[in-house]
Motif scaffolding. Sequence first.
Motif, PDB file in Angstrom:
ATOM      1  N   ARG A 186       4.972  11.426  14.876  1.00  0.00           N
ATOM      2  CA  ARG A 186       4.058  10.824  15.824  1.00  0.00           C
ATOM      3  C   ARG A 186       2.645  11.307  15.510  1.00  0.00           C
ATOM      4  O   ARG A 186       2.444  12.456  15.176  1.00  0.00           O
ATOM      5  N   GLY A 187       1.691  10.398  15.553  1.00  0.00           N
ATOM      6  CA  GLY A 187       0.290  10.769  15.290  1.00  0.00           C
ATOM      7  C   GLY A 187      -0.215  11.735  16.362  1.00  0.00           C
ATOM      8  O   GLY A 187       0.382  11.861  17.426  1.00  0.00           O
ATOM      9  N   VAL A 205       0.228 -12.968  -0.633  1.00  0.00           N
ATOM     10  CA  VAL A 205       0.869 -11.690  -0.325  1.00  0.00           C
ATOM     11  C   VAL A 205       1.795 -11.911   0.874  1.00  0.00           C
ATOM     12  O   VAL A 205       1.391 -12.493   1.876  1.00  0.00           O
ATOM     13  N   PRO A 206       3.045 -11.459   0.766  1.00  0.00           N
ATOM     14  CA  PRO A 206       3.979 -11.678   1.882  1.00  0.00           C
ATOM     15  C   PRO A 206       3.689 -10.730   3.050  1.00  0.00           C
ATOM     16  O   PRO A 206       3.035  -9.706   2.873  1.00  0.00           O
ATOM     17  N   ASN A 207       4.209 -11.086   4.214  1.00  0.00           N
ATOM     18  CA  ASN A 207       4.039 -10.227   5.382  1.00  0.00           C
ATOM     19  C   ASN A 207       5.124  -9.157   5.351  1.00  0.00           C
ATOM     20  O   ASN A 207       6.267  -9.426   5.687  1.00  0.00           O
ATOM     21  N   ILE A 208       4.747  -7.957   4.915  1.00  0.00           N
ATOM     22  CA  ILE A 208       5.733  -6.878   4.833  1.00  0.00           C
ATOM     23  C   ILE A 208       5.366  -5.703   5.734  1.00  0.00           C
ATOM     24  O   ILE A 208       6.083  -4.712   5.776  1.00  0.00           O
ATOM     25  N   VAL A 209       4.268  -5.843   6.478  1.00  0.00           N
ATOM     26  CA  VAL A 209       3.870  -4.767   7.390  1.00  0.00           C
ATOM     27  C   VAL A 209       4.927  -4.664   8.496  1.00  0.00           C
ATOM     28  O   VAL A 209       5.388  -5.668   9.019  1.00  0.00           O
ATOM     29  N   ARG A 210       5.303  -3.434   8.772  1.00  0.00           N
ATOM     30  CA  ARG A 210       6.336  -3.085   9.757  1.00  0.00           C
ATOM     31  C   ARG A 210       7.745  -3.424   9.288  1.00  0.00           C
ATOM     32  O   ARG A 210       8.688  -3.464  10.065  1.00  0.00           O
ATOM     33  N   VAL A 263       6.470   0.074   6.297  1.00  0.00           N
ATOM     34  CA  VAL A 263       5.163  -0.270   5.731  1.00  0.00           C
ATOM     35  C   VAL A 263       4.148  -0.349   6.880  1.00  0.00           C
ATOM     36  O   VAL A 263       4.316  -1.126   7.816  1.00  0.00           O
ATOM     37  N   ILE A 264       3.107   0.474   6.784  1.00  0.00           N
ATOM     38  CA  ILE A 264       2.064   0.499   7.806  1.00  0.00           C
ATOM     39  C   ILE A 264       0.881  -0.365   7.359  1.00  0.00           C
ATOM     40  O   ILE A 264       0.258  -1.046   8.152  1.00  0.00           O
ATOM     41  N   ASP A 306       0.826   9.536   9.280  1.00  0.00           N
ATOM     42  CA  ASP A 306       1.582   9.828  10.499  1.00  0.00           C
ATOM     43  C   ASP A 306       1.864   8.532  11.228  1.00  0.00           C
ATOM     44  O   ASP A 306       0.948   7.820  11.645  1.00  0.00           O
ATOM     45  N   ASP A 307       3.133   8.198  11.359  1.00  0.00           N
ATOM     46  CA  ASP A 307       3.552   7.019  12.117  1.00  0.00           C
ATOM     47  C   ASP A 307       5.029   7.193  12.415  1.00  0.00           C
ATOM     48  O   ASP A 307       5.797   7.664  11.581  1.00  0.00           O
ATOM     49  N   ILE A 308       5.409   6.796  13.608  1.00  0.00           N
ATOM     50  CA  ILE A 308       6.785   6.943  14.075  1.00  0.00           C
ATOM     51  C   ILE A 308       7.768   6.155  13.194  1.00  0.00           C
ATOM     52  O   ILE A 308       8.918   6.536  13.047  1.00  0.00           O
ATOM     53  N   GLY A 309       7.283   5.058  12.588  1.00  0.00           N
ATOM     54  CA  GLY A 309       8.161   4.226  11.745  1.00  0.00           C
ATOM     55  C   GLY A 309       8.373   4.854  10.384  1.00  0.00           C
ATOM     56  O   GLY A 309       7.623   4.602   9.455  1.00  0.00           O
TER      57      GLY A 309
END
Length: 156
Positions: free
Chosen positions: A153-154, A86-91, A122-123, A115-118
Motif C-alpha cells: 500500500r502506498g 497499444v492495447p488496454n493492459i492497465v490493471r 500493470v499500473i 507501491d500499489d496494492i495490485g
Amino acid sequence: MQWLKSTTNHGEFVEVPDLKGKTLETVQIELEDNDLAMEIQDSANYNPKYPKFSVIEQYPTAGTQVKENRKIYLTLNPSGYRKVAVPNIVRRTFRQAKPTLETLGFEVGKITYVDDIGKEEVIAIKYKGETIKAGELLPLTSKIDVVLGNGKRGSN
C-alpha cells in the motif's frame, strides 16, 4: 523495309535487370536504359533487411526475357513498420499483459515497480520514458516499458 525493321529493334527482347534492394531512382534509370517501364504495385510489410522505399519484389523476375516497353511490376519496402494501437493492459496482471503486447508485435521493455496494492498488476505503460495510453499508435516491434505494482500500500 528491311532497314526500318533493324533500326526500330522490332520484336527484340531485353533481359529484366535484378532490381531487388535498389532505390526507386536507380530502378527508374535501369529500366529506362533497357527500354522497360515500371509500375509500382504496392508496399509490402516492412522488411528491415532492405532500405526504405527500395524494391523487395519484382515481376517478371530478373533474367526473364521480355519485349521492350514491357511493364515491370514492383513491390516496395514501406518507410517503416506499420503502426499498431497499444492495447488496454492497465490493471491487468503482467501474466496477461505480456502475451497481449507480444501478440501485437510489441516488445516488453524495462519492468519497474511502484507501491500499489495490485501485486504484479500493470499500473502504467511507457514508451521512450513517456507514459502512454491505450489506443496510441506505435510502430511494430516498439519496446513498451511496464510499471507494475509491488503489492504494498502506498504511504498516503
